[in-house]
Design an enzyme around this catalytic site. Structure first.
Site, PDB file in Angstrom:
ATOM      1  N   GLY A   1      16.736 -23.445 121.863  1.00 40.41           N
ATOM      2  CA  GLY A   1      17.578 -24.631 121.790  1.00 40.41           C
ATOM      3  C   GLY A   1      18.347 -24.749 120.483  1.00 40.41           C
ATOM      4  O   GLY A   1      18.989 -25.764 120.218  1.00 40.41           O
TER       5      GLY A   1
ATOM      6  N   LYS B   1      31.390 -29.005 107.764  1.00 45.48           N
ATOM      7  CA  LYS B   1      30.560 -29.557 106.690  1.00 45.48           C
ATOM      8  C   LYS B   1      31.151 -29.254 105.315  1.00 45.48           C
ATOM      9  O   LYS B   1      31.048 -30.059 104.393  1.00 45.48           O
ATOM     10  CB  LYS B   1      29.139 -29.025 106.827  1.00 45.48           C
ATOM     11  CG  LYS B   1      28.465 -29.569 108.094  1.00 45.48           C
ATOM     12  CD  LYS B   1      27.215 -28.801 108.460  1.00 45.48           C
ATOM     13  CE  LYS B   1      26.609 -29.340 109.759  1.00 45.48           C
ATOM     14  NZ  LYS B   1      25.562 -28.429 110.293  1.00 45.48           N
TER      15      LYS B   1
ATOM     16  N   GLU C   1      25.040 -40.008 106.194  1.00 50.01           N
ATOM     17  CA  GLU C   1      24.215 -38.977 105.565  1.00 50.01           C
ATOM     18  C   GLU C   1      23.907 -37.844 106.529  1.00 50.01           C
ATOM     19  O   GLU C   1      23.842 -36.679 106.140  1.00 50.01           O
ATOM     20  CB  GLU C   1      22.924 -39.615 105.035  1.00 50.01           C
ATOM     21  CG  GLU C   1      21.972 -38.680 104.334  1.00 50.01           C
ATOM     22  CD  GLU C   1      22.581 -37.967 103.151  1.00 50.01           C
ATOM     23  OE1 GLU C   1      22.926 -36.792 103.314  1.00 50.01           O
ATOM     24  OE2 GLU C   1      22.702 -38.572 102.058  1.00 50.01           O
TER      25      GLU C   1
ATOM     26  N   ASP D   1      31.250 -24.971 112.698  1.00 47.10           N
ATOM     27  CA  ASP D   1      30.354 -26.062 112.318  1.00 47.10           C
ATOM     28  C   ASP D   1      30.180 -26.102 110.794  1.00 47.10           C
ATOM     29  O   ASP D   1      30.302 -27.165 110.170  1.00 47.10           O
ATOM     30  CB  ASP D   1      28.999 -25.869 113.014  1.00 47.10           C
ATOM     31  CG  ASP D   1      27.976 -26.883 112.561  1.00 47.10           C
ATOM     32  OD1 ASP D   1      28.082 -28.055 112.972  1.00 47.10           O
ATOM     33  OD2 ASP D   1      27.067 -26.516 111.781  1.00 47.10           O
TER      34      ASP D   1
ATOM     35  N   PHE E   1      23.108 -41.984 123.525  1.00 43.92           N
ATOM     36  CA  PHE E   1      21.644 -42.081 123.551  1.00 43.92           C
ATOM     37  C   PHE E   1      21.049 -40.738 123.968  1.00 43.92           C
ATOM     38  O   PHE E   1      20.240 -40.633 124.873  1.00 43.92           O
ATOM     39  CB  PHE E   1      21.214 -43.223 124.499  1.00 43.92           C
ATOM     40  CG  PHE E   1      19.851 -43.769 124.185  1.00 43.92           C
ATOM     41  CD1 PHE E   1      19.595 -44.391 122.966  1.00 43.92           C
ATOM     42  CD2 PHE E   1      18.812 -43.669 125.108  1.00 43.92           C
ATOM     43  CE1 PHE E   1      18.332 -44.892 122.672  1.00 43.92           C
ATOM     44  CE2 PHE E   1      17.552 -44.176 124.820  1.00 43.92           C
ATOM     45  CZ  PHE E   1      17.307 -44.782 123.597  1.00 43.92           C
TER      46      PHE E   1
END
Lengths: 344, 344
Positions: A208, A226, A151, A222, A11
């Site tokens: 950020g 993908k 997705e 990263d 969360f």
């Protein structure tokens, strides 16, 4: 009207963004898609675990998360593990948005397996499990007649996988090239505007976009994750992270950026996949693209992907690659695909 | 394996492109989608009309079309009207690719109504019927439990409608902007490279991008038709062509193009749709976009559309706007959506 009871694991930003959307858009989702979502359980490593068969208050969850604990939210049960909540709570779907790890894919992969084996649908934005275990998880879902949607693992809610896997399925995809990491694209855009790598990275961290340890982004891990996902989904390959020839942006100096600019080119960190006979070749590396190239004009933290196809030529999709609501939308769209009715 | 029996009305570039695809890709379509297509009837105003319940030879059709008549193709029946062929031939789907007319939408609208009323699915690339009669045809399809697919009416096979209508359905589309006409975009690109309007138009005509009478393209009628379609489908409006504020590119002089270039801008013919309270505002007009705008870098005959959404920000799709195989692919993709199994 269909009531869909959800359990949310993780969360943080994404789980909260998703919750915000189903709170704000509850009426239009009911009216347009005939679906009411309720959150019957939330499990978060930091905030705690609560369950209520009658549904938890969405605003209460968001308020409590801001305080660092779900203690204040009224609930029927507290402290349940994910395993217990799946077994005893029996949600219609698991919304899996826990911490991403491209090395082990855990604990997300374990949660996803538990849900699928119980015939519970899963939607996730977690790259790890899909990059590492896509074929296994897909088979598991089929075996237990459950669905898995993900997705959001590429370009957040921008429907890249739906385009590549579904809409271009018969077009003969021969090559995929993409700007798949917003952090590095932001850094390169800043450097083009005149900054050094160090300055650009500091700015990305301030906003950020980059983490304190930026390795995963700037060394191309990263983007490579993908690339593996796109290879396996869109090109039907069975690649691992180690199969991707990977080079990050840390070796690009301000002079390289300016030299390219002088030649009418722009450096971009490009993830590329190409059919090479029966083999699929995958890479992540900086490429100086001519400014006329559709990917050259994708600036800042935006992402983009170009599918080169046999029947349709090049199809390029440009959109957001991250963000609270943007990634939350991916979860919503996957849930609508799984639980909704076709509306086209 | 599912056998899908087709009747093709209009055997020009698009009908032939489609036929070429189902001939070349027959094996992979069978293997990947479990579908075999056969063409049992062809009706073309110029080439004639033939029917065979056992399927017509695809290569024979293409060869005969090149000679200007379908006479040489072996067939069971000749000279049937579209009405007769639909009634007696009972195809599973009508592939409607006849001549486009944005004023009357005929004869295509009549053919489509005939098919839908008989419960026969329809796929079409014909803008006229969809721009003029979308709501009526959709209701007719629902009433008779038939499907109608028309992805090809905007940006050929580039899946613009699937993106806007399906994949972004819950994202809250607030605005749509697009380069929806390849001919005018080609002309503007040529003018930017240094030509006059007259020279650029002549080049477009030589390459087959523009017709002898270029009015429909250069005065923005074609783009306006697509704006109406997008308004009605994506924004749920009920607009007519006359509701679109329309201005073409004929008033742009070489000096305007060069002046914009000097300011870092590029003229593009932009179709735009915006929610304005309960009202939808639609226009087609030339706009000088900053070169950083994603649509500014779409050159030549390429098309593009940007959906501005509440949850996802801007999503831009760039792809082919025309072409024999590109538009033929739209028909194939619609047929797979209607007759195929979900493969995601």
């Amino acid at each position: 009207m269909k009531n869909v009871r959800l359990m949310v694991v993780g969360f943080g930003n994404v789980g909260q963004g998703f919750t915000q959307i189903i709170r704000d858009d509850a009426e239009s989702l009911a009216e347009r898609f005939g679906i009411r979502f309720s959150v019957i359980g939330v499990n978060d490593m930091r905030l705690g675990s609560i369950y209520d068969p009658n549904g938890l208050p969405l605003q209460g969850l968001l308020d409590a998360a801001a305080t660092g604990s779900l203690e204040s939210v009224p609930a029927a049960e507290r402290g349940w593990s994910v395993e217990t909540m799946l077994a005893r709570g029996k949600p219609d779907a698991l919304v899996e948005a826990s911490f991403t790890d491209l090395q082990t894919g855990e604990p997300a992969s374990t949660y996803i397996r538990l849900a699928l084996k119980a015939g519970i649908n899963v939607v996730t934005t977690n790259k790890g499990p899909i990059a590492l275990n896509y074929h296994e998880l897909k088979a598991l879902a089929q075996e237990h007649q459950a669905c898995i949607g993900f997705e959001g693992v590429v370009m957040s809610g921008t429907p890249t996988l739906a385009l590549g896997v579904n809409l271009l399925a018969a077009a003969g995809i021969q090559k995929v090239q993409g700007i798949l990491n917003g952090t590095t694209n932001f850094i390169l855009s800043q450097m083009e505007a005149g900054g050094s790598y160090t300055e650009a990275l500091a700015e990305a961290q301030k906003l950020g976009y980059a983490e304190a340890d930026p390795t995963g982004d700037v060394e191309g891990f990263d983007a490579a994750g993908k690339v593996v996902i796109l290879s396996n989904l869109v090109m039907g390959a069975d690649l691992r992270l180690a199969d991707v020839a990977r080079q990050g942006i840390t070796q690009l100096a301000a002079e390289d950026i300016q030299a390219a600019k002088a030649e009418g080119k722009r450096w971009k960190l490009i993830g590329a996949i190409e059919q090479d006979g029966s083999h699929v070749k995958a890479s992540v590396k900086p490429i100086a693209l001519p400014v006329k190239h559709p990917l050259a004009n994708v600036g800042g933290a935006t992402n983009a992907v170009t599918f080169t196809t046999r029947l349709l030529g090049d199809v390029t999709l440009i959109g957001s690659g991250a963000g609270r609501l943007e990634t939350g939308y991916a979860l919503l769209n996957d849930l609508l695909a799984v639980h909704g009715e076709q509306n086209f």
